[in-house]
Design a protein around this motif. Structure first.
Motif, PDB file in Angstrom:
ATOM      1  N   LEU A 184       1.530   2.128  -0.020  1.00  0.00           N
ATOM      2  CA  LEU A 184       1.174   2.046   1.393  1.00  0.00           C
ATOM      3  C   LEU A 184       0.935   0.598   1.809  1.00  0.00           C
ATOM      4  CD1 LEU A 184       0.551   3.488   4.015  1.00  0.00           C
ATOM      5  CD2 LEU A 184      -1.798   3.839   3.215  1.00  0.00           C
ATOM      6  N   ALA A 185       0.309  -0.168   0.919  1.00  0.00           N
ATOM      7  CA  ALA A 185       0.104  -1.584   1.205  1.00  0.00           C
ATOM      8  C   ALA A 185       1.441  -2.297   1.386  1.00  0.00           C
ATOM      9  CB  ALA A 185      -0.691  -2.245   0.076  1.00  0.00           C
ATOM     10  N   MET A 186       2.437  -1.952   0.561  1.00  0.00           N
ATOM     11  CA  MET A 186       3.748  -2.567   0.680  1.00  0.00           C
ATOM     12  C   MET A 186       4.423  -2.213   2.004  1.00  0.00           C
ATOM     13  SD  MET A 186       4.348  -4.632  -1.703  1.00  0.00           S
ATOM     14  CE  MET A 186       5.953  -4.957  -0.988  1.00  0.00           C
ATOM     15  N   VAL A 187       4.156  -1.014   2.508  1.00  0.00           N
ATOM     16  CA  VAL A 187       4.695  -0.629   3.809  1.00  0.00           C
ATOM     17  C   VAL A 187       4.193  -1.589   4.886  1.00  0.00           C
ATOM     18  CG1 VAL A 187       4.661   1.126   5.629  1.00  0.00           C
ATOM     19  CG2 VAL A 187       5.002   1.796   3.234  1.00  0.00           C
ATOM     20  N   PHE A 188       2.887  -1.853   4.880  1.00  0.00           N
ATOM     21  CA  PHE A 188       2.313  -2.769   5.871  1.00  0.00           C
ATOM     22  C   PHE A 188       2.882  -4.189   5.713  1.00  0.00           C
ATOM     23  CE2 PHE A 188      -1.422   0.262   5.536  1.00  0.00           C
ATOM     24  CZ  PHE A 188      -1.129   0.903   6.721  1.00  0.00           C
ATOM     25  N   VAL A 189       3.000  -4.615   4.459  1.00  0.00           N
ATOM     26  CA  VAL A 189       3.502  -5.970   4.202  1.00  0.00           C
ATOM     27  C   VAL A 189       4.938  -6.122   4.689  1.00  0.00           C
ATOM     28  CG1 VAL A 189       4.186  -7.571   2.377  1.00  0.00           C
ATOM     29  CG2 VAL A 189       1.947  -6.472   2.291  1.00  0.00           C
ATOM     30  N   LEU A 190       5.802  -5.177   4.317  1.00  0.00           N
ATOM     31  CA  LEU A 190       7.209  -5.285   4.681  1.00  0.00           C
ATOM     32  C   LEU A 190       7.437  -5.135   6.181  1.00  0.00           C
ATOM     33  CD1 LEU A 190       8.782  -3.409   1.651  1.00  0.00           C
ATOM     34  CD2 LEU A 190       8.985  -5.832   2.202  1.00  0.00           C
ATOM     35  N   LEU A 191       6.599  -4.355   6.835  1.00  0.00           N
ATOM     36  CA  LEU A 191       6.686  -4.276   8.291  1.00  0.00           C
ATOM     37  C   LEU A 191       6.313  -5.607   8.921  1.00  0.00           C
ATOM     38  CD1 LEU A 191       5.220  -0.726   9.031  1.00  0.00           C
ATOM     39  CD2 LEU A 191       7.605  -1.461   9.183  1.00  0.00           C
ATOM     40  N   THR A 192       5.353  -6.306   8.318  1.00  0.00           N
ATOM     41  CA  THR A 192       4.953  -7.615   8.831  1.00  0.00           C
ATOM     42  C   THR A 192       6.057  -8.646   8.633  1.00  0.00           C
ATOM     43  OG1 THR A 192       2.687  -7.053   8.175  1.00  0.00           O
ATOM     44  CG2 THR A 192       3.093  -9.321   8.814  1.00  0.00           C
ATOM     45  N   PHE A 193       6.859  -8.478   7.578  1.00  0.00           N
ATOM     46  CA  PHE A 193       7.986  -9.367   7.333  1.00  0.00           C
ATOM     47  C   PHE A 193       9.213  -9.000   8.176  1.00  0.00           C
ATOM     48  CE2 PHE A 193       5.893 -10.851   3.439  1.00  0.00           C
ATOM     49  CZ  PHE A 193       6.336 -12.162   3.377  1.00  0.00           C
ATOM     50  N   GLY A 214       4.542 -12.546  14.097  1.00  0.00           N
ATOM     51  CA  GLY A 214       3.968 -12.090  15.353  1.00  0.00           C
ATOM     52  C   GLY A 214       2.521 -11.707  15.163  1.00  0.00           C
ATOM     53  N   ALA A 215       2.058 -10.825  16.028  1.00  0.00           N
ATOM     54  CA  ALA A 215       0.649 -10.434  15.975  1.00  0.00           C
ATOM     55  C   ALA A 215       0.332  -9.577  14.757  1.00  0.00           C
ATOM     56  CB  ALA A 215       0.281  -9.688  17.257  1.00  0.00           C
ATOM     57  N   GLY A 216       1.367  -9.055  14.070  1.00  0.00           N
ATOM     58  CA  GLY A 216       1.114  -8.194  12.920  1.00  0.00           C
ATOM     59  C   GLY A 216       0.320  -8.868  11.827  1.00  0.00           C
ATOM     60  N   ILE A 217       0.523 -10.155  11.614  1.00  0.00           N
ATOM     61  CA  ILE A 217      -0.195 -10.868  10.558  1.00  0.00           C
ATOM     62  C   ILE A 217      -1.685 -10.942  10.839  1.00  0.00           C
ATOM     63  CG2 ILE A 217       0.218 -13.118  11.619  1.00  0.00           C
ATOM     64  CD1 ILE A 217      -0.044 -12.270   7.855  1.00  0.00           C
ATOM     65  N   PHE A 218      -2.099 -10.700  12.075  1.00  0.00           N
ATOM     66  CA  PHE A 218      -3.520 -10.703  12.402  1.00  0.00           C
ATOM     67  C   PHE A 218      -4.157  -9.323  12.230  1.00  0.00           C
ATOM     68  CE2 PHE A 218      -1.633 -14.129  14.917  1.00  0.00           C
ATOM     69  CZ  PHE A 218      -2.399 -15.184  14.505  1.00  0.00           C
ATOM     70  N   ARG A 219      -3.340  -8.305  11.906  1.00  0.00           N
ATOM     71  CA  ARG A 219      -3.872  -6.952  11.725  1.00  0.00           C
ATOM     72  C   ARG A 219      -3.642  -6.415  10.315  1.00  0.00           C
ATOM     73  NH1 ARG A 219      -6.580  -3.415  10.855  1.00  0.00           N
ATOM     74  NH2 ARG A 219      -6.867  -1.438  11.932  1.00  0.00           N
ATOM     75  N   THR A 220      -2.460  -6.642   9.760  1.00  0.00           N
ATOM     76  CA  THR A 220      -2.118  -6.012   8.484  1.00  0.00           C
ATOM     77  C   THR A 220      -2.910  -6.503   7.272  1.00  0.00           C
ATOM     78  OG1 THR A 220      -0.237  -7.539   8.303  1.00  0.00           O
ATOM     79  CG2 THR A 220       0.202  -5.331   9.169  1.00  0.00           C
ATOM     80  N   PRO A 221      -3.401  -7.761   7.219  1.00  0.00           N
ATOM     81  CA  PRO A 221      -4.165  -8.149   6.031  1.00  0.00           C
ATOM     82  C   PRO A 221      -5.335  -7.229   5.719  1.00  0.00           C
ATOM     83  CG  PRO A 221      -3.566 -10.103   7.245  1.00  0.00           C
ATOM     84  CD  PRO A 221      -3.158  -8.931   8.093  1.00  0.00           C
ATOM     85  N   SER A 222      -6.018  -6.725   6.729  1.00  0.00           N
ATOM     86  CA  SER A 222      -7.148  -5.824   6.469  1.00  0.00           C
ATOM     87  C   SER A 222      -6.655  -4.490   5.924  1.00  0.00           C
ATOM     88  CB  SER A 222      -7.956  -5.603   7.752  1.00  0.00           C
ATOM     89  OG  SER A 222      -7.159  -5.012   8.762  1.00  0.00           O
ATOM     90  N   LEU A 223      -5.517  -3.990   6.414  1.00  0.00           N
ATOM     91  CA  LEU A 223      -4.967  -2.727   5.932  1.00  0.00           C
ATOM     92  C   LEU A 223      -4.482  -2.867   4.494  1.00  0.00           C
ATOM     93  CD1 LEU A 223      -2.925  -1.792   9.135  1.00  0.00           C
ATOM     94  CD2 LEU A 223      -5.145  -0.896   8.440  1.00  0.00           C
ATOM     95  N   VAL A 224      -3.907  -4.009   4.164  1.00  0.00           N
ATOM     96  CA  VAL A 224      -3.479  -4.263   2.787  1.00  0.00           C
ATOM     97  C   VAL A 224      -4.685  -4.343   1.868  1.00  0.00           C
ATOM     98  CG1 VAL A 224      -2.382  -5.950   1.257  1.00  0.00           C
ATOM     99  CG2 VAL A 224      -1.341  -5.410   3.473  1.00  0.00           C
TER     100      VAL A 224
END
Length: 437
Positions: free
Chosen positions: A187-196, A16-26
């Protein structure tokens, strides 16, 4: 439903749209470009482990109720009722509202409808997609396949642009000059797993698969591998074009990428892409969400009205309608908060990971309670992989409370209300079915 329909459904929910936001947070929470790629690989592996656990459950106990049915078998009807309540009022409806807000925010960049443009767009999406799904299962799955194809093609465009239409950025595989904190990788893993997140929705269509339960396993494996490859390519393209510094300093990496390549037209192009991605995920979420509501009405007298399945269209119409109404109420909260999207993330996350943890534990319980059940698929390396799945879910439950604010406690309070209702009105739990459908 065929395997290709299930793959489209799962991919549409997860990407979804998460992949367009989470890369910067990671990128902002790791020390090098190599670590960026590493955490996305780990995210894919963790999701694959979770999918293997779900594969055993859905192939052994196929049911329209999905997680609800597993929890009922493992923990009894009180926990099953609480989950169905949470899914109806928090998890699924909150996710629908969240995705609708994403669509509204990006559609407003293309054409604004005024002060409440995002809310108007969001409400319109819920009304439109609910109507599409009520029209029948074939129309719902055909819409999903079309939206998912457009979504994946759009991501392919981002990948091509990142590799071939902008100058290569200068980034190092060595640690960044601004070292991150000790907890930054977590914290980076939190963003990644939420995106998955979202692959578990396959459980809700397991009873509708045309070629048997093993086709659900095939659909899960194919979906996770495809999603992981796409995520890796997107991040490699962004690293190539923007570098780690450019990624970590961006609030919208895909927008910055397209602006760099095509200027204003690139911004409009990516805004349309993100809107379509949110639309695809919202459609799939609406499709699966109504089915657990239907299971709740099928099994509990207090919610009998939503347990009606219309054979003509092969859909639970009343469950769709109730889900739409609750989603619209949650969207209405966006009028009173600074960010509808962030509020919905906070609202849904703790409740979601709590029940995902219980589903993981149910694998152990059902192995003991139902030892004679025919298991077309068994999770390999038992019990190590299921233990890893449960520990990951527990960690994300902790993180979703620690890193959020009042929205999380509102979601927990609504969950508590469902628990309170069980004691105030025990008749809600009166059985009218056995959940075996």
């Amino acid at each position: 439903m065929r395997t290709v329909d299930a793959v489209a459904l799962i991919v549409g929910i997860v990407i979804g749209a998460g992949i367009f936001r989470t890369p910067s947070l990671v990128a902002a929470n790791v020390g090098s470009g190599v670590e960026i790629i590493l955490v996305w690989v780990i995210g894919g592996l963790v999701s694959l482990i979770g999918a293997l656990c779900y594969a055993e459950l859905v192939s052994t106990f196929p049911n329209t109720g999905g997680d609800y049915y597993f929890l009922r078998l493992a923990f009894g009807k009180r926990i099953a009722f609480l989950f169905a309540w949470a899914r109806m009022t928090v998890i699924q409806t909150g996710s629908i509202a969240l995705l609708a807000f994403i669509f509204g925010d990006y559609a407003s960049q293309i054409y604004s409808l005024g002060k409440f443009s995002a809310v108007i767009y969001a409400a319109s999406v819920v009304l439109f997609l609910t109507a599409i799904n009520i029209a029948g299962i074939r129309k719902g799955t055909e819409t999903q396949k079309l939206l998912t194809v457009v979504e994946v093609l759009g991501l392919a465009l981002v990948i091509v642009v990142g590799f071939f239409f902008v100058p290569e950025a200068e980034f190092s595989i060595l640690p960044d000059s601004h070292p991150s904190s000790d907890n930054s990788m977590g914290l980076a893993m939190v963003f990644v797993l939420l995106t998955f997140g979202g692959w578990n929705e396959a459980a809700y269509i397991s009873a509708e698969m045309r070629f048997g339960q093993r086709s659900v396993v095939k659909a899960l494996m194919m979906s996770i591998v495809l999603i992981t490859v796409i995520y890796l390519l997107v991040n490699l393209a962004l690293l190539n074009a923007l570098g780690q510094v450019g990624m970590s300093g961006s609030d919208a990496v895909a927008v910055d990428l397209m602006r760099l390549a095509f200027g204003k037209w690139g911004v409009l192009m990516i805004s349309a892409l993100v809107a379509i991605s949110a639309l695809a995920s919202a459609n799939a979420t609406i499709f699966t969400g109504a089915r657990s509501n239907y299971a709740m009405g099928r099994d509990f007298a207090g919610f009998k009205l939503i347990g009606d399945w219309k054979v003509k269209n092969s859909v639970p119409v009343n469950a769709f309608l109730l889900q739409g109404v609750i989603s619209l109420i949650l969207i209405g909260m966006g009028l009173f908060t600074r960010s509808g999207f962030e509020t919905m993330v906070e609202y849904t996350a703790p409740v979601f990971w709590f029940f995902l943890l219980l589903v993981g534990l149910s694998l152990f319980i059902l192995r003991r309670k139902e030892p004679e059940a025919i298991r077309p698929f068994r999770v390999p390396f038992f019990p190590l992989l299921p233990i890893g799945f449960c520990m990951t879910s527990l960690y994300l439950l902790y993180s979703s409370i620690v890193y959020t604010s009042w929205g999380a406690f509102l979601g927990i309070a609504v969950l508590g209300l469902g628990l309170l209702l069980q004691f105030i009105n025990p008749s809600l739990l009166e059985d009218i079915g056995n959940g075996s459908e």
